[in-house]
Design a protein around this motif. Structure first.
Motif, PDB file in Angstrom:
ATOM      1  N   THR A 150       0.860  -1.178   0.000  1.00  0.00           N
ATOM      2  CA  THR A 150       0.000   0.000   0.000  1.00  0.00           C
ATOM      3  C   THR A 150       0.897   1.229   0.000  1.00  0.00           C
ATOM      4  O   THR A 150       2.095   1.140   0.290  1.00  0.00           O
ATOM      5  N   GLY A 151       0.310   2.376  -0.313  1.00  0.00           N
ATOM      6  CA  GLY A 151       1.096   3.596  -0.297  1.00  0.00           C
ATOM      7  C   GLY A 151       1.662   3.902   1.073  1.00  0.00           C
ATOM      8  O   GLY A 151       2.821   4.327   1.209  1.00  0.00           O
ATOM      9  N   GLY A 152       0.858   3.688   2.122  1.00  0.00           N
ATOM     10  CA  GLY A 152       1.317   3.981   3.473  1.00  0.00           C
ATOM     11  C   GLY A 152       2.498   3.131   3.888  1.00  0.00           C
ATOM     12  O   GLY A 152       3.500   3.642   4.422  1.00  0.00           O
ATOM     13  N   TYR A 153       2.411   1.832   3.651  1.00  0.00           N
ATOM     14  CA  TYR A 153       3.530   0.955   4.001  1.00  0.00           C
ATOM     15  C   TYR A 153       4.728   1.215   3.088  1.00  0.00           C
ATOM     16  O   TYR A 153       5.882   1.099   3.514  1.00  0.00           O
ATOM     17  N   ARG A 213     -12.288   8.515  -2.747  1.00  0.00           N
ATOM     18  CA  ARG A 213     -13.169   9.398  -1.989  1.00  0.00           C
ATOM     19  C   ARG A 213     -12.393  10.248  -0.984  1.00  0.00           C
ATOM     20  O   ARG A 213     -12.911  11.233  -0.482  1.00  0.00           O
ATOM     21  N   TYR A 214     -11.160   9.838  -0.706  1.00  0.00           N
ATOM     22  CA  TYR A 214     -10.289  10.621   0.176  1.00  0.00           C
ATOM     23  C   TYR A 214      -8.868  10.112   0.007  1.00  0.00           C
ATOM     24  O   TYR A 214      -8.652   8.907  -0.152  1.00  0.00           O
ATOM     25  N   GLU A 215      -7.903  11.028   0.045  1.00  0.00           N
ATOM     26  CA  GLU A 215      -6.487  10.670   0.040  1.00  0.00           C
ATOM     27  C   GLU A 215      -5.736  11.617   0.963  1.00  0.00           C
ATOM     28  O   GLU A 215      -5.908  12.833   0.877  1.00  0.00           O
ATOM     29  N   GLY A 216      -4.906  11.033   1.852  1.00  0.00           N
ATOM     30  CA  GLY A 216      -4.050  11.873   2.679  1.00  0.00           C
ATOM     31  C   GLY A 216      -2.916  12.485   1.875  1.00  0.00           C
ATOM     32  O   GLY A 216      -2.390  13.541   2.212  1.00  0.00           O
ATOM     33  N   TYR A 217      -2.522  11.843   0.796  1.00  0.00           N
ATOM     34  CA  TYR A 217      -1.579  12.380  -0.178  1.00  0.00           C
ATOM     35  C   TYR A 217      -1.915  11.794  -1.546  1.00  0.00           C
ATOM     36  O   TYR A 217      -2.341  12.508  -2.436  1.00  0.00           O
ATOM     37  N   GLY A 218      -1.734  10.490  -1.710  1.00  0.00           N
ATOM     38  CA  GLY A 218      -2.001   9.857  -2.987  1.00  0.00           C
ATOM     39  C   GLY A 218      -0.723   9.608  -3.761  1.00  0.00           C
ATOM     40  O   GLY A 218      -0.506  10.184  -4.824  1.00  0.00           O
TER      41      GLY A 218
END
Length: 348
Positions: free
Chosen positions: A13-16, A251-256
């Protein structure tokens, strides 16, 4: 310093991915980074998992500096209140937990209250976008002076060919409600009179219900011969390099991060005015529509598919902006400076 994280660090995932690159960058800068896995189930751990994570964190020696990934930190409010006086606690917030799509009212309120309490105990906060910084100051009472913005880095990438006889639409994002793949599919149904093929890449593990629904929706809409759900892939570089359009209806992204990757490959983008997406996708590189607006999304795709000249113009702008994106070395240095400041405060 200690880097504490939930789940499996190798998760795609983007976060990891951000976590992995930051850890690697800190090691390259000479930091001694101790990894502390906190277990599975976050941000909704069972009692045993939560107690186990708290026990691991409380075993850190007095004065230790610990950076805790926000997927876990947001629900570790009781531990944070207990150990904040003896540890240097830094939260890494990708986006507030309460802003995840699909939560009911009680879940949203509980997560917001827990994360608010947890953030009140930190020595510092690292966020991945200016938008998340604003969210924390305005709605979580975090002083701006405690926040460091460390935007994700982007790897240099080859330009996409943008020249397939049948344009290829690519979407990358875990099969969860927040990623809006249902909106993309509804939009694709509205433009099935045009030539295109679509590939949706994303893990099915985080939300099996949504994953099953999306697979059935493809068949229900009669798109099974034009849309492929690949599941998780090890490396999407080849797919990005051979696509013509990148489309993700989050629907939402903290950054993307995936939007930045699309820019690096020079792909024209169709997305939504959601969270930090407008901060990442420049107007001349992508078409943004309202969240959950399948008709608007279809119209944006039709604009790009209907004119190779327009598509090329957006692709050129995307590539230009992609070249200007910071690398991961910049992200790591920003975080290292935040950590150094905490060590200086501790010594003083």
């Amino acid at each position: 310093m200690t880097f504490a994280f939930p789940g499996a660090l190798e998760t795609k995932t983007g976060g990891y991915g951000y976590d992995r690159r930051v850890i690697a960058g800190l090691l390259e800068l000479g930091w001694d980074v101790e990894l502390l896995p906190l277990g599975a189930g976050f941000p909704f751990p069972d009692e045993e998992s939560l107690t186990g994570a708290e026990r691991l964190l409380s075993a850190l020696p007095d004065g230790a500096c610990v950076l805790v990934d926000g997927l876990a930190f947001g629900v570790l409010d009781v531990w944070a209140a207990r150990d904040a006086q003896r540890l240097q606690i830094i939260a890494l917030v990708h986006h507030p937990l309460a802003l995840e799509t699909g939560l009911d009212g009680n879940q949203r309120r509980r997560l917001e209250a827990q994360e608010h309490r947890a953030l009140s105990q930190v020595a510092a906060v690292i966020v991945t976008s200016p938008m998340t910084a604003r969210e924390l100051t305005e709605n979580y009472s975090v002083p701006a002076s405690l926040i460091t913005v460390a935007v994700p880095g982007t790897n240099p990438a080859p330009a996409a060919r943008n020249s397939n006889a049948v344009p290829r639409i690519l979407s990358i994002g875990s099969l969860t409600a927040r990623k809006g793949h249902d909106v993309l599919l509804a939009a694709l149904k509205q433009i099935e009179d045009l030539p295109w093929s679509a590939t949706i890449v994303g893990s099915t593990a985080f939300d099996p219900h949504t994953s099953a629904y999306l697979q059935s929706l493809v068949e229900e809409l009669g798109l099974q011969h034009r849309v492929v759900l690949t599941g998780e892939v090890e490396d999407a570089t080849a797919l990005l390099a051979t696509a013509d359009i990148f489309a993700l209806a989050s629907r939402y992204e903290g950054y993307g991060m995936v939007f930045a990757e699309a820019l690096a490959h020079g792909l024209p983008i169709v997305a939504c005015h959601a969270g930090a997406v407008p901060d990442v996708v420049p107007e001349d590189a992508g078409l943004l529509v309202a969240v959950d607006d399948a008709g608007g999304f279809a119209g944006a795709l039709r604009t790009l598919l209907g004119s190779p000249e327009i598509r090329r113009s957006y692709a050129d702008a995307s590539r230009r902006h992609g070249r200007a994106l910071p690398g991961w070395d910049v992200t790591a240095r920003i975080i290292a400076e935040c950590l150094e400041a905490q060590f200086k405060q501790r010594r003083s």
